[in-house]
Design a protein around this motif. Structure first.
Motif, mmCIF file in Angstrom:
data_model
loop_
_atom_site.group_PDB
_atom_site.id
_atom_site.type_symbol
_atom_site.label_atom_id
_atom_site.label_comp_id
_atom_site.label_asym_id
_atom_site.label_seq_id
_atom_site.Cartn_x
_atom_site.Cartn_y
_atom_site.Cartn_z
ATOM 1 N N VAL A 161 38.282 25.517 -33.099
ATOM 2 C CA VAL A 161 37.950 24.109 -32.540
ATOM 3 C C VAL A 161 39.589 23.808 -31.524
ATOM 4 C CG1 VAL A 161 37.582 21.992 -32.172
ATOM 5 C CG2 VAL A 161 35.912 23.092 -33.621
ATOM 6 N N ASP A 162 39.296 24.043 -30.381
ATOM 7 C CA ASP A 162 40.342 24.235 -29.700
ATOM 8 C C ASP A 162 41.692 25.403 -29.968
ATOM 9 O OD1 ASP A 162 39.996 21.752 -28.143
ATOM 10 O OD2 ASP A 162 40.959 20.254 -29.211
ATOM 11 N N PRO A 163 41.410 26.420 -29.542
ATOM 12 C CA PRO A 163 41.879 27.424 -30.462
ATOM 13 C C PRO A 163 43.732 27.619 -29.263
ATOM 14 C CG PRO A 163 40.190 28.182 -28.973
ATOM 15 C CD PRO A 163 40.458 27.077 -29.112
ATOM 16 N N TYR A 164 44.249 26.600 -29.187
ATOM 17 C CA TYR A 164 45.403 26.428 -28.891
ATOM 18 C C TYR A 164 46.659 26.308 -29.347
ATOM 19 C CZ TYR A 164 42.505 23.401 -26.146
ATOM 20 O OH TYR A 164 40.733 23.301 -25.265
ATOM 21 N N SER A 165 47.924 26.476 -29.800
ATOM 22 C CA SER A 165 48.776 26.088 -30.198
ATOM 23 C C SER A 165 49.010 27.221 -31.830
ATOM 24 C CB SER A 165 49.619 25.178 -31.075
ATOM 25 O OG SER A 165 50.919 24.950 -31.721
ATOM 26 N N SER A 166 49.019 26.795 -32.527
ATOM 27 C CA SER A 166 49.706 28.089 -33.929
ATOM 28 C C SER A 166 47.284 28.877 -33.941
ATOM 29 C CB SER A 166 49.837 27.543 -34.827
ATOM 30 O OG SER A 166 50.919 26.922 -35.089
ATOM 31 N N GLY A 167 46.331 28.172 -33.553
ATOM 32 C CA GLY A 167 45.254 28.372 -33.352
ATOM 33 C C GLY A 167 45.060 29.120 -32.038
ATOM 34 N N ALA A 168 45.865 29.567 -31.405
ATOM 35 C CA ALA A 168 46.129 30.619 -30.850
ATOM 36 C C ALA A 168 45.763 32.114 -31.442
ATOM 37 C CB ALA A 168 46.858 30.719 -30.091
ATOM 38 N N LEU A 169 46.499 32.049 -32.427
ATOM 39 C CA LEU A 169 46.904 33.491 -33.651
ATOM 40 C C LEU A 169 45.686 33.619 -33.844
ATOM 41 C CD1 LEU A 169 50.023 32.031 -34.494
ATOM 42 C CD2 LEU A 169 50.017 33.230 -32.476
ATOM 43 N N PHE A 170 44.867 32.754 -34.141
ATOM 44 C CA PHE A 170 43.670 33.716 -34.767
ATOM 45 C C PHE A 170 42.447 34.141 -34.245
ATOM 46 C CE2 PHE A 170 42.997 29.013 -36.740
ATOM 47 C CZ PHE A 170 43.751 29.455 -38.494
ATOM 48 N N ALA A 171 42.103 34.201 -33.599
ATOM 49 C CA ALA A 171 41.143 35.127 -32.790
ATOM 50 C C ALA A 171 42.141 36.730 -32.573
ATOM 51 C CB ALA A 171 41.300 35.379 -31.199
ATOM 52 N N SER A 172 43.269 37.305 -32.535
ATOM 53 C CA SER A 172 43.690 38.568 -33.207
ATOM 54 C C SER A 172 43.860 38.950 -33.977
ATOM 55 C CB SER A 172 45.066 38.870 -32.343
ATOM 56 O OG SER A 172 46.650 37.747 -32.421
ATOM 57 N N ALA A 173 44.114 37.893 -35.379
ATOM 58 C CA ALA A 173 43.931 38.090 -36.624
ATOM 59 C C ALA A 173 42.662 38.081 -37.408
ATOM 60 C CB ALA A 173 44.864 37.067 -37.006
ATOM 61 N N LEU A 174 41.833 37.518 -36.528
ATOM 62 C CA LEU A 174 40.722 37.846 -37.004
ATOM 63 C C LEU A 174 40.164 38.710 -36.647
ATOM 64 C CD1 LEU A 174 39.440 34.090 -37.104
ATOM 65 C CD2 LEU A 174 39.446 35.263 -39.455
ATOM 66 N N ALA A 175 39.921 39.827 -35.277
ATOM 67 C CA ALA A 175 39.877 40.530 -34.265
ATOM 68 C C ALA A 175 40.119 42.051 -35.878
ATOM 69 C CB ALA A 175 40.033 40.865 -33.041
ATOM 70 N N LEU B 84 50.049 13.588 -42.295
ATOM 71 C CA LEU B 84 49.560 14.653 -42.549
ATOM 72 C C LEU B 84 48.352 15.286 -41.634
ATOM 73 C CD1 LEU B 84 47.249 16.239 -45.851
ATOM 74 C CD2 LEU B 84 46.237 15.575 -43.451
ATOM 75 N N GLY B 85 48.332 17.073 -41.458
ATOM 76 C CA GLY B 85 47.331 17.538 -40.621
ATOM 77 C C GLY B 85 46.355 17.995 -41.103
ATOM 78 N N ALA B 86 45.742 18.607 -40.765
ATOM 79 C CA ALA B 86 44.600 18.880 -41.477
ATOM 80 C C ALA B 86 44.027 20.332 -40.005
ATOM 81 C CB ALA B 86 43.045 18.663 -41.223
ATOM 82 N N ARG B 87 45.307 21.195 -40.227
ATOM 83 C CA ARG B 87 45.192 22.537 -39.883
ATOM 84 C C ARG B 87 46.490 23.350 -40.049
ATOM 85 N NH1 ARG B 87 50.127 20.524 -36.522
ATOM 86 N NH2 ARG B 87 50.083 18.480 -36.812
ATOM 87 N N PRO B 88 46.894 24.099 -38.706
ATOM 88 C CA PRO B 88 47.823 24.664 -39.129
ATOM 89 C C PRO B 88 48.512 23.852 -38.512
ATOM 90 C CG PRO B 88 46.441 26.445 -38.146
ATOM 91 C CD PRO B 88 45.781 25.157 -37.978
ATOM 92 N N HIS B 89 50.426 24.494 -39.107
ATOM 93 C CA HIS B 89 51.479 24.239 -38.713
ATOM 94 C C HIS B 89 51.980 24.495 -37.317
ATOM 95 C CE1 HIS B 89 55.885 23.730 -39.425
ATOM 96 N NE2 HIS B 89 55.812 23.274 -38.476
ATOM 97 N N GLY B 90 51.873 24.015 -36.178
ATOM 98 C CA GLY B 90 51.814 23.785 -34.987
ATOM 99 C C GLY B 90 53.071 24.802 -34.682
ATOM 100 N N GLY B 91 53.252 25.290 -33.278
ATOM 101 C CA GLY B 91 53.998 25.219 -32.315
ATOM 102 C C GLY B 91 54.616 26.808 -32.507
ATOM 103 N N GLY B 92 53.843 27.508 -33.127
ATOM 104 C CA GLY B 92 52.745 29.081 -33.296
ATOM 105 C C GLY B 92 54.015 29.602 -34.303
ATOM 106 N N GLN B 93 54.691 28.474 -35.435
ATOM 107 C CA GLN B 93 55.011 28.492 -36.860
ATOM 108 C C GLN B 93 54.505 29.709 -37.764
ATOM 109 O OE1 GLN B 93 54.602 28.459 -39.908
ATOM 110 N NE2 GLN B 93 56.126 27.783 -41.179
ATOM 111 N N PRO B 94 53.388 30.083 -37.806
ATOM 112 C CA PRO B 94 52.781 30.726 -38.484
ATOM 113 C C PRO B 94 53.161 32.543 -38.226
ATOM 114 C CG PRO B 94 50.969 29.487 -38.130
ATOM 115 C CD PRO B 94 52.204 29.256 -37.375
#
Length: 424
Positions: A11-25, A288-298
Motif C-alpha cells: 500500500v503506497d509503494p513510495y519512499s522506501s516502499g518503492a524498493l519492494f518491487a525490484s527486490a521481490l521480483a 513509531l512507524g509501522a512501515r520501513p524506515h523512509g527516505g530510501g534508508q534500506p
C-alpha cells in the motif's frame, strides 16, 4: 501461517516502499500496488515508479471493494510502503491476509500518535507527558495539572510524519497562539490537522530502532543515532544520522523498550521504525512507524550492515530464514544539508566537491545556481535540498568528511527575497 503463493500487496509503494518491487521480483514474487489516493502525496511523488506495477488499485473510500479485488489474488501479505499507506494497510490486512496482519483492535495505535501513546502507557511503559485535543482550554488545564506551565513544549500533529508541523515552544511562550495557528492546518498528506498533540519537550539522545517482526518476534535490523539542531525558529532539523555498531552500550535498553512498544501497539508482522529519546530517566517513545524506515534508508543500510528491512521482508515472503540481529560492517553517516535562510542561492558548485571526499558513497543536491532555496525547517526540506551518505572502514575519515561538508555549505550565498520560495 498460511503458505499463500500469490503476490505481495504494498500500500503506497513510495519512499522506501518503492524498493519492494525490484527486490521481490528477484525472487519471482509479484507486487500489487494499492494506492490510498489517486495521486501520491507531494512529498513522495518523485519516488513512485508506476512502471513497476500492473493495474494499481486505487482506494476511493470503499474498503470492501478493494478487499474483494485482492482476495482472488491469494496475496501473501498486505504491507505499508510508507507512512501514508499505514492506515489503509491496517484496515486491509486483516480482511485479505490475516495470517500476516497486526492486532486489528490496536490499528489506531500504529498511526495516530495519541492512540499510540495511550496504548504504550496502558502497557505500563513510560511515555512523554502529553495531551491531544482541539480545545486550547483543555490544554491550559492540563498544563496546570501537569506542572508544565512555563516549561518548554512541543506542538505537533498526531498523524503526520517527518517533523512536518512540529513546533518547539520555548518556555511555553504563546503556546496558545501556536496552537491556534496550527489547528486546521493541512499536513503533507493532505489531511486536516483537526487535533494537535501538546507535549513536554524532553531532552536526551535520539535513536531510531529499525526492526522486522515475524509471528510477533521482533528482530533488530539496525540502530541509528540522530543529531538534530535548531535552525532559527525551526526545531528538530536533521543534522546527521549515524549507524551504530551492534556493540554500542545504549542498544540493549533501547531494544528492550522498543520491543515492548511494538507489543503494546500490536505489531505482529513486518517492518517497523521506532524513534526513541534516551533521557536521563531512560527511554521514551517519540513515535513509531509501522512501515520501513523512509527516505530510501534500506538501500544505504545494506552498505552499512549488508542487510535491510526490505531484504528481511523479501526473505520472509520467500519462506527463507530471517536474521535476528545485525552487524555493522562499514562506518556510515548521513549528513543532511541545511539552508539557514530562504532566498536565492549562488555558489552551488561548491557542493560538487562532496563527491570527491574519501568516504563519499552517495549524495544528491537539488539546488540550482540562482534558483530558490527555503530555510530548512523539517525533513522534507532537508530531502528537497539534499544529503550525503559518507561510508568508510575508518570512522575518523567519516567524521573528517562530515566537517568538510559543513564547510562547503558555508560557501553558499543565499540572498533574501521578499517571499520565501520553495524548491521545484
Amino acid at each position: 501461517m498460511s503458505e499463500q503463493a500469490g503476490p505481495a500487496v504494498v500500500v503506497d509503494p513510495y519512499s522506501s516502499g518503492a524498493l519492494f518491487a525490484s527486490a521481490l521480483a528477484e525472487r519471482g514474487i509479484e507486487v500489487v500496488a494499492v494506492l490510498s489516493s489517486e495521486k501520491p502525496p507531494e512529498a513522495y511523488a518523485s519516488s513512485y515508479r508506476p512502471q513497476d506495477y500492473t493495474d494499481p488499485i486505487v482506494f476511493r473510500g470503499d474498503l470492501a471493494e478493494v478487499a474483494d479485488r485482492l482476495r482472488p489474488l491469494d496475496p501473501r501479505c498486505v504491507i505499508a510502503g510508507c507512512e501514508s499507506g499505514v492506515e489503509l494497510t491496517e484496515r486491509l490486512a486483516p480482511l485479505v491476509a490475516p495470517w500476516r496482519s497486526n492486532v486489528a483492535e490496536l490499528a489506531d495505535a500504529r498511526r495516530d500518535k495519541w492512540a499510540m501513546a495511550k496504548a504504550v502507557a496502558a502497557a505500563g511503559l513510560p511515555i512523554i507527558p502529553q495531551i491531544c485535543t482541539d480545545d486550547a482550554d483543555e490544554v491550559r488545564d492540563w498544563l496546570l495539572r501537569a506542572g508544565l506551565t512555563g516549561r518548554d513544549l512541543v506542538i505537533k500533529p498526531p498523524k503526520s510524519a517527518s517533523t512536518d508541523g512540529v513546533v518547539k515552544v520555548a518556555g511555553g511562550a504563546d503556546w496558545a497562539g501556536v496552537f491556534a495557528a496550527n489547528l486546521g492546518r493541512v499536513n503533507q498528506f493532505g489531511e486536516v490537522d483537526d487535533r494537535l498533540l501538546v507535549q513536554q519537550l524532553v531532552t536526551g539522545t535520539e535513536y531510531v530502532i529499525d526492526t522486522f517482526t515475524q509471528d510477533g518476534v521482533h528482530a533488530l535490523v539496525d540502530v541509528c543515532r540522530y543529531s538534530k539542531v535548531d535552525n532559527g525558529p525551526y526545531m528538530a532539523v536533521y543534522d546527521t544520522m549515524r549507524w551504530l555498531p551492534e556493540t554500542d552500550p545504549a542498544i540493549p535498553a533501547l531494544l528492550d523498550y522498543a520491543r515492548q512498544v511494538l507489543d503494546a501497539v500490536g505489531v505482529r508482522y513486518g517492518a517497523a521504525h521506532v524513534e526513541i529519546m534516551n533521557t536521563a530517566d531512560g527511554p521514551l517513545l517519540i513515535e513509531l512507524g509501522a512501515r520501513p524506515h523512509g527516505g530510501g534508508q534500506p538501500r544505504f543500510n545494506r552498505v552499512a550492515t549488508g542487510d535491510s528491512q526490505i531484504d528481511r521482508t523479501v526473505r520472509s515472503l520467500a519462506g527463507e530464514p530471517v536474521s535476528a540481529d545485525y552487524r555493522l560492517v562499514q562506518h556510515q553517516l548521513c549528513v543532511f544539508h541545511i539552508a539557514p535562510s530562504s532566498g536565492t542561492v549562488h555558489g552551488v558548485s561548491a557542493l560538487e566537491k562532496v563527491r570527491d571526499l574519501p568516504s563519499h558513497h552517495f549524495s544528491v543536491q537539488n539546488l540550482v545556481e540562482g534558483g530558490p532555496v527555503r530555510a530548512t525547517g523539517n525533513l522534507v526540506d532537508s530531502l528537497d535540498f539534499g544529503f550525503a551518505i559518507l561510508s568508510h572502514p575508518d570512522a575518523a575519515q567519516v567524521d573528517a568528511d562530515h566537517r568538510v561538508v559543513r564547510d562547503l555549505e558555508r560557501e553558499l550565498v543565499i540572498t533574501p527575497t521578499d517571499q520565501p520560495a520553495a524548491i521545484g
